[in-house]
Write a protein that holds these residues in place. Structure first.
Motif, short mmCIF file in Angstrom:
data_model
loop_
_atom_site.label_atom_id
_atom_site.label_comp_id
_atom_site.label_asym_id
_atom_site.label_seq_id
_atom_site.Cartn_x
_atom_site.Cartn_y
_atom_site.Cartn_z
N ILE A 1 0.75 -1.37 0.14
CA ILE A 1 -0.01 0.15 0.04
C ILE A 1 0.82 1.21 0.08
O ILE A 1 1.81 1.37 0.93
CB ILE A 1 -0.79 -0.10 1.26
CG1 ILE A 1 -1.56 -1.30 1.31
CG2 ILE A 1 -1.76 1.36 1.38
CD1 ILE A 1 -2.76 -1.39 0.20
N CYS B 1 0.79 5.31 -0.16
CA CYS B 1 -0.24 6.49 0.22
C CYS B 1 0.77 7.78 0.28
O CYS B 1 1.49 8.29 1.20
CB CYS B 1 -0.69 6.47 1.38
SG CYS B 1 -2.06 7.84 1.97
N HIS B 2 0.65 8.86 -0.76
CA HIS B 2 1.59 10.03 -0.90
C HIS B 2 0.88 10.82 -2.07
O HIS B 2 0.53 10.25 -3.30
CB HIS B 2 2.82 9.98 -1.27
CG HIS B 2 3.70 11.28 -0.89
ND1 HIS B 2 3.53 12.35 -1.70
CD2 HIS B 2 4.63 11.43 0.16
CE1 HIS B 2 4.27 13.10 -0.99
NE2 HIS B 2 4.93 12.77 0.08
N ASP C 1 -1.84 2.16 -4.93
CA ASP C 1 -1.42 3.51 -4.88
C ASP C 1 -2.75 4.15 -4.38
O ASP C 1 -3.60 4.44 -5.53
CB ASP C 1 -0.80 3.95 -6.17
CG ASP C 1 -0.20 5.58 -6.35
OD1 ASP C 1 -0.92 6.21 -5.08
OD2 ASP C 1 0.52 5.83 -6.85
N LEU C 2 -3.01 4.62 -3.42
CA LEU C 2 -4.30 5.00 -2.76
C LEU C 2 -4.74 6.31 -3.70
O LEU C 2 -5.90 6.41 -4.08
CB LEU C 2 -4.46 5.39 -1.21
CG LEU C 2 -4.35 4.01 -0.76
CD1 LEU C 2 -4.47 4.20 0.77
CD2 LEU C 2 -5.17 2.84 -0.85
N TYR C 3 -3.59 7.36 -3.67
CA TYR C 3 -3.99 8.61 -4.30
C TYR C 3 -4.20 8.51 -5.91
O TYR C 3 -5.54 8.71 -6.37
CB TYR C 3 -2.93 9.52 -4.10
CG TYR C 3 -3.04 10.25 -2.83
CD1 TYR C 3 -3.82 11.47 -2.67
CD2 TYR C 3 -2.25 9.66 -1.80
CE1 TYR C 3 -3.81 12.12 -1.25
CE2 TYR C 3 -2.58 10.49 -0.53
CZ TYR C 3 -2.89 11.51 -0.41
OH TYR C 3 -3.25 12.30 0.88
N PRO D 1 -11.37 7.99 0.80
CA PRO D 1 -11.06 7.72 2.42
C PRO D 1 -12.36 7.98 3.11
O PRO D 1 -12.34 7.71 4.18
CB PRO D 1 -9.98 8.36 2.52
CG PRO D 1 -10.06 9.82 1.78
CD PRO D 1 -10.69 9.42 0.42
N LEU E 1 3.03 -1.24 4.37
CA LEU E 1 2.80 0.17 4.25
C LEU E 1 3.64 1.17 3.84
O LEU E 1 4.76 1.02 4.49
CB LEU E 1 2.02 0.61 5.17
CG LEU E 1 0.85 -0.24 5.93
CD1 LEU E 1 -0.01 0.32 7.07
CD2 LEU E 1 -0.32 -0.45 4.80
N TYR F 1 4.15 5.35 3.56
CA TYR F 1 3.65 6.58 3.71
C TYR F 1 4.36 7.56 4.30
O TYR F 1 5.37 7.30 5.27
CB TYR F 1 2.27 6.51 4.41
CG TYR F 1 2.22 5.87 5.98
CD1 TYR F 1 2.45 7.02 6.89
CD2 TYR F 1 2.56 4.51 6.29
CE1 TYR F 1 2.50 6.37 8.19
CE2 TYR F 1 2.71 4.06 7.72
CZ TYR F 1 2.91 5.20 8.50
OH TYR F 1 2.78 4.93 9.99
N MET G 1 -5.54 10.07 3.96
CA MET G 1 -6.18 9.05 3.13
C MET G 1 -5.88 7.56 3.52
O MET G 1 -6.69 6.43 3.52
CB MET G 1 -5.23 9.17 1.68
CG MET G 1 -5.49 8.11 0.53
SD MET G 1 -7.11 7.94 -0.12
CE MET G 1 -6.78 9.47 -1.39
N LEU G 2 -4.74 7.29 3.98
CA LEU G 2 -4.47 5.93 4.56
C LEU G 2 -5.19 5.52 5.87
O LEU G 2 -5.86 4.51 6.15
CB LEU G 2 -2.88 5.68 5.07
CG LEU G 2 -2.44 4.33 5.70
CD1 LEU G 2 -2.84 3.27 4.56
CD2 LEU G 2 -0.91 4.49 5.77
N TRP H 1 -8.60 4.59 4.48
CA TRP H 1 -8.75 3.30 3.87
C TRP H 1 -8.55 2.24 4.94
O TRP H 1 -9.49 1.50 4.75
CB TRP H 1 -7.12 3.13 3.02
CG TRP H 1 -7.07 1.75 2.38
CD1 TRP H 1 -7.87 1.26 1.47
CD2 TRP H 1 -6.36 0.56 2.92
NE1 TRP H 1 -7.37 -0.07 1.00
CE2 TRP H 1 -6.39 -0.46 2.07
CE3 TRP H 1 -5.46 0.58 4.06
CZ2 TRP H 1 -5.75 -1.63 2.33
CZ3 TRP H 1 -4.85 -0.73 4.26
CH2 TRP H 1 -5.09 -1.80 3.33
#
Length: 197
Positions: free
Chosen positions: A6, A8-9, A38-40, A46, A82, A84, A94-95, A98
């Motif tokens: 995961i 997150c940035h 890649d969450l973004y 979120p 993870l 981040y 965001m994380l 999630w």
């Protein structure tokens, strides 16, 4: 090993992105089966909204259905990594979002069986956890304030994983004042750690 990675940035050319690339390469070189999120860039939403809150415990299956691909990835994984930046002593919103929307009852934990009891972990499939983060604070200050971000994952969330889960924390401190050599050294440290997974 099946590993869920995961990232997150918000900035795709950040140092965090370099760490993400490094991790993917090191894990691929070891032959792991990796799913990277890649969450973004994936546009993950979120925010746990009103409707999800109302069905959070009583009708959790509705919440699971809303993020099914993420739940499936989490339940598929044997390892969770993870990557981040530490902001305000913890993970970015965001994380955290999630986790709030994906680490649901019946997925990551079972609701505590009674008063004065803690939740029971349900991620027994996770046998490896690695946190990789950067922070602006020096190590001594984080130790003084009891390092909330590290404690969140290495202590509080650990109970959700397999009892014999291997845990590792990699953190680059003083991020706002690091040199190119500092950052290169940390990238090498991450690569070496992941090459042993």
């Amino acid at each position: 090993m099946r590993i869920l990675l995961i990232f997150c940035h918000p900035y795709e050319e950040s140092y965090g992105a370099a760490l993400f690339d490094c991790a993917q390469s090191a894990l691929a070189a070891r032959g792991h089966d990796v799913r990277a999120l890649d969450l973004y860039r994936d546009g993950f939403e979120p925010i746990l909204g009103r409707e999800e809150w109302l069905t959070y415990i009583g009708e959790t299956e509705k919440n699971i259905a809303a993020v099914k691909s993420h739940v499936d990835a989490l339940q598929w994984a044997e390892g969770l990594i993870l990557i981040y930046p530490t902001w305000m002593y913890g993970p970015p919103a965001m994380l955290k979002g999630w986790m709030e929307r994906v680490w649901l009852p019946g997925v990551a934990f079972d609701v505590a069986p009674g008063k004065h009891k803690r939740a029971v972990g349900a991620l027994k499939n996770i046998r490896l956890f690695i946190g990789i983060t950067t922070s602006g604070s020096p190590w001594w200050w984080l130790r003084l304030v009891r390092d909330p971000g590290r404690s969140l994952f290495m202590r509080a969330q650990r109970v959700l994983f397999h009892p014999l889960c291997r845990m590792r924390w990699l953190q680059l401190h003083n991020m706002n004042h690091t040199t190119q050599e500092d950052r290169a050294r940390f990238l090498n440290k991450v690569e070496r750690a992941l090459s042993k997974v």
